[in-house]
Scaffold this motif. Structure first.
Motif, PDB file in Angstrom:
ATOM      1  N   ALA A  32       5.028 -11.930  29.737  1.00  0.00           N
ATOM      2  CA  ALA A  32       3.868 -11.041  29.565  1.00  0.00           C
ATOM      3  C   ALA A  32       4.231  -9.610  29.963  1.00  0.00           C
ATOM      4  O   ALA A  32       3.832  -8.645  29.287  1.00  0.00           O
ATOM      5  CB  ALA A  32       2.700 -11.560  30.394  1.00  0.00           C
ATOM      6  N   TRP A  33       4.983  -9.467  31.040  1.00  0.00           N
ATOM      7  CA  TRP A  33       5.412  -8.143  31.489  1.00  0.00           C
ATOM      8  C   TRP A  33       6.300  -7.481  30.439  1.00  0.00           C
ATOM      9  O   TRP A  33       6.134  -6.304  30.113  1.00  0.00           O
ATOM     10  CB  TRP A  33       6.138  -8.295  32.827  1.00  0.00           C
ATOM     11  CG  TRP A  33       6.791  -7.060  33.348  1.00  0.00           C
ATOM     12  CD1 TRP A  33       6.182  -5.903  33.732  1.00  0.00           C
ATOM     13  CD2 TRP A  33       8.193  -6.862  33.553  1.00  0.00           C
ATOM     14  NE1 TRP A  33       7.123  -5.007  34.168  1.00  0.00           N
ATOM     15  CE2 TRP A  33       8.356  -5.571  34.074  1.00  0.00           C
ATOM     16  CE3 TRP A  33       9.302  -7.667  33.357  1.00  0.00           C
ATOM     17  CZ2 TRP A  33       9.614  -5.056  34.387  1.00  0.00           C
ATOM     18  CZ3 TRP A  33      10.555  -7.148  33.681  1.00  0.00           C
ATOM     19  CH2 TRP A  33      10.694  -5.860  34.194  1.00  0.00           C
TER      20      TRP A  33
ATOM     21  N   ASP B  93       6.322  -8.115  27.242  1.00  0.00           N
ATOM     22  CA  ASP B  93       5.447  -7.772  26.112  1.00  0.00           C
ATOM     23  C   ASP B  93       4.737  -6.447  26.365  1.00  0.00           C
ATOM     24  O   ASP B  93       4.637  -5.598  25.468  1.00  0.00           O
ATOM     25  CB  ASP B  93       4.417  -8.878  25.861  1.00  0.00           C
ATOM     26  CG  ASP B  93       5.034 -10.148  25.298  1.00  0.00           C
ATOM     27  OD1 ASP B  93       6.165 -10.087  24.765  1.00  0.00           O
ATOM     28  OD2 ASP B  93       4.372 -11.199  25.393  1.00  0.00           O
ATOM     29  N   ASP B  94       4.245  -6.249  27.597  1.00  0.00           N
ATOM     30  CA  ASP B  94       3.589  -4.979  27.948  1.00  0.00           C
ATOM     31  C   ASP B  94       4.566  -3.810  27.856  1.00  0.00           C
ATOM     32  O   ASP B  94       4.207  -2.723  27.380  1.00  0.00           O
ATOM     33  CB  ASP B  94       2.998  -5.047  29.354  1.00  0.00           C
ATOM     34  CG  ASP B  94       1.780  -5.947  29.458  1.00  0.00           C
ATOM     35  OD1 ASP B  94       1.199  -6.309  28.408  1.00  0.00           O
ATOM     36  OD2 ASP B  94       1.410  -6.301  30.601  1.00  0.00           O
TER      37      ASP B  94
ATOM     38  N   ASP C  68       5.064  -2.883  24.257  1.00  0.00           N
ATOM     39  CA  ASP C  68       3.923  -2.112  23.764  1.00  0.00           C
ATOM     40  C   ASP C  68       3.977  -0.663  24.233  1.00  0.00           C
ATOM     41  O   ASP C  68       3.634   0.256  23.489  1.00  0.00           O
ATOM     42  CB  ASP C  68       2.602  -2.744  24.223  1.00  0.00           C
ATOM     43  CG  ASP C  68       2.299  -4.066  23.545  1.00  0.00           C
ATOM     44  OD1 ASP C  68       2.917  -4.369  22.496  1.00  0.00           O
ATOM     45  OD2 ASP C  68       1.435  -4.803  24.072  1.00  0.00           O
ATOM     46  N   ALA C  69       4.406  -0.459  25.468  1.00  0.00           N
ATOM     47  CA  ALA C  69       4.427   0.886  26.042  1.00  0.00           C
ATOM     48  C   ALA C  69       5.611   1.723  25.577  1.00  0.00           C
ATOM     49  O   ALA C  69       5.461   2.923  25.320  1.00  0.00           O
ATOM     50  CB  ALA C  69       4.433   0.791  27.570  1.00  0.00           C
TER      51      ALA C  69
END
Length: 71
Positions: A14-15, A17-18, A21-22
């Motif tokens: 999840a980290w 993936d974030d 995105d950033a």
């Protein structure tokens, strides 16, 4: 990150993936890839699983013993 790693390291997945995105997938994939090759630029740990290349904290001696200094 492989499907298997997503199962055993869900918080890391999840980290990442974030981060994608950033900063963009190409940038993050490149850093992860370099860490997997041995460059001390990416390391993650979850549930006893590790990916990337760990490096010692500032002022800590890297004696090559797995687990020393890791959280």
């Amino acid at each position: 990150m492989s499907k298997e790693m997503r199962v055993v390291m869900p918080q890391v997945a999840a980290w990442i993936d974030d981060l994608r995105d950033a900063f963009g997938a190409e940038q993050i994939h490149g850093v992860i890839r370099e860490g997997m090759k041995g460059r001390a630029c990416f390391w993650a740990s979850e549930n006893g699983n590790e990916i990337g290349t760990w490096w010692p904290a500032i002022g800590e001696r890297d004696d090559g013993t797995k687990g020393d200094g890791r959280s």
